[in-house]
Design an enzyme around this catalytic site. Structure first.
Site, PDB file in Angstrom:
ATOM      1  N   LYS A 141      21.480  15.022  16.087  1.00 64.48           N
ATOM      2  CA  LYS A 141      21.617  14.814  17.470  1.00 64.48           C
ATOM      3  C   LYS A 141      21.190  15.974  17.666  1.00 64.48           C
ATOM      4  O   LYS A 141      21.359  17.609  18.056  1.00 64.48           O
ATOM      5  CB  LYS A 141      23.200  15.386  18.183  1.00 64.48           C
ATOM      6  CG  LYS A 141      23.214  14.637  19.632  1.00 64.48           C
ATOM      7  CD  LYS A 141      24.774  13.679  20.219  1.00 64.48           C
ATOM      8  CE  LYS A 141      24.860  13.625  21.471  1.00 64.48           C
ATOM      9  NZ  LYS A 141      23.952  12.471  22.247  1.00 64.48           N
TER      10      LYS A 141
ATOM     11  N   HIS B 132      29.273  15.266  16.666  1.00 69.90           N
ATOM     12  CA  HIS B 132      28.267  14.144  16.872  1.00 69.90           C
ATOM     13  C   HIS B 132      27.640  14.457  15.725  1.00 69.90           C
ATOM     14  O   HIS B 132      28.189  15.444  15.114  1.00 69.90           O
ATOM     15  CB  HIS B 132      26.958  13.984  17.710  1.00 69.90           C
ATOM     16  CG  HIS B 132      27.898  13.019  19.144  1.00 69.90           C
ATOM     17  ND1 HIS B 132      28.668  13.155  20.057  1.00 69.90           N
ATOM     18  CD2 HIS B 132      27.761  11.057  18.728  1.00 69.90           C
ATOM     19  CE1 HIS B 132      28.620  12.734  20.866  1.00 69.90           C
ATOM     20  NE2 HIS B 132      28.061  11.013  19.966  1.00 69.90           N
TER      21      HIS B 132
END
Length: 272
Positions: free
Chosen positions: A162, A158
């Site tokens: 995040k 990600h």
């Protein structure tokens, strides 16, 4: 078809902006409220302008009561404390809730379940992508067929911002593999390896986490056997698919009585 009135909690974030964009093209949905955290730099901004779709007159506020007042459904992608703020506000005047927030601890998860049982219907999903939910079902099938003939490893990537790891989707995939083979994710998951780790436990479900750049979401479930490997992979290239999935859940939840539901129910996958 009557218009569904939507309030967004977390409208200033990546998913919030994607939802504003998606709703701008919907004939059966109307944005009636938008919120963000009390210290957010986007408070007071027009949610449509922020999302890049043009001014819509819905200003972003941190006053949840005001933003939720006219809504039929609240959609929220925030952080665990933001979810708790939402259900505390909603308990006074219940609204249906669609939540994609991950990282809730057991106490927070119980509070969400209590809201769903006592007040109004909730759809909770770690990932609203139709493709991801299909990948979960495929993972269940592969794990059941391969069972202990293959080691299970989950690799996820990600963007750099995040804050939780592994991702909620990675955990969802891991739990699917675990439950299909009679394992316990709590007992068999391996989240880190460093140093002299010894041989791999045969029933382990390993996780590897990558964070960097602007990666939207990339998940691979690897079944590594002797002489062959099977991979189930989902790669998201934009947040549009998550937004349309969440809006699909918002339509579905309008016709459902109180309770805590998930995305496979929305998609009808549990009956297949």
């Amino acid at each position: 078809m009557s218009t569904i009135r939507i309030a967004l909690h977390g409208a200033g974030g990546r998913m919030g902006r994607a939802l504003v964009t998606a709703m701008a093209a919907m004939d059966d949905m109307e944005l009636v409220g938008a919120t963000d955290s009390p210290n957010s730099a986007v408070l007071g901004q027009d949610s449509g302008t922020l999302a890049g779709v043009g001014a819509n007159g819905i200003l972003i506020t941190d006053t949840l009561e005001e933003a939720f007042a006219a809504a039929d459904v609240v959609i929220e992608f925030t952080r665990p404390n933001g979810t708790m703020r939402a259900i505390e506000t909603l308990a006074a005047s219940p609204r249906k809730l669609v939540t994609g927030t991950t990282g809730l601890d057991p106490e927070q998860q119980q509070r969400l379940a209590d809201y769903a049982r006592k007040h109004a219907t909730v759809v909770q999903a770690a990932n609203f992508s139709v493709g991801v939910n299909l990948a979960v079902k495929l993972t269940e099938l592969a794990a059941r067929v391969l069972d202990e003939n293959a080691d299970v490893e989950i690799i996820e990537a990600h963007h750099r911002d995040k804050v939780d790891a592994p991702s909620g989707t990675a955990l969802l995939l891991g739990r699917a593999a675990a439950e299909a083979t009679g394992r316990s994710l709590e007992g068999d998951a391996v989240y880190a390896r460093v140093g002299q780790t010894g041989a791999r436990p045969p029933r382990a479900i390993g996780f590897a986490t990558v964070r960097g750049g602007d990666i939207v979401g990339d998940h691979t479930v690897l079944f590594a056997g002797q002489g062959e490997q099977v991979e189930i992979r989902h790669r998201a290239t934009s947040r549009a698919n998550f937004a349309t999935g969440a809006l699909r859940a918002a339509r579905w939840v309008m016709g459902v009585q109180n309770g805590l539901h998930d995305m496979p129910e929305v998609l009808g996958l549990n009956s297949r």
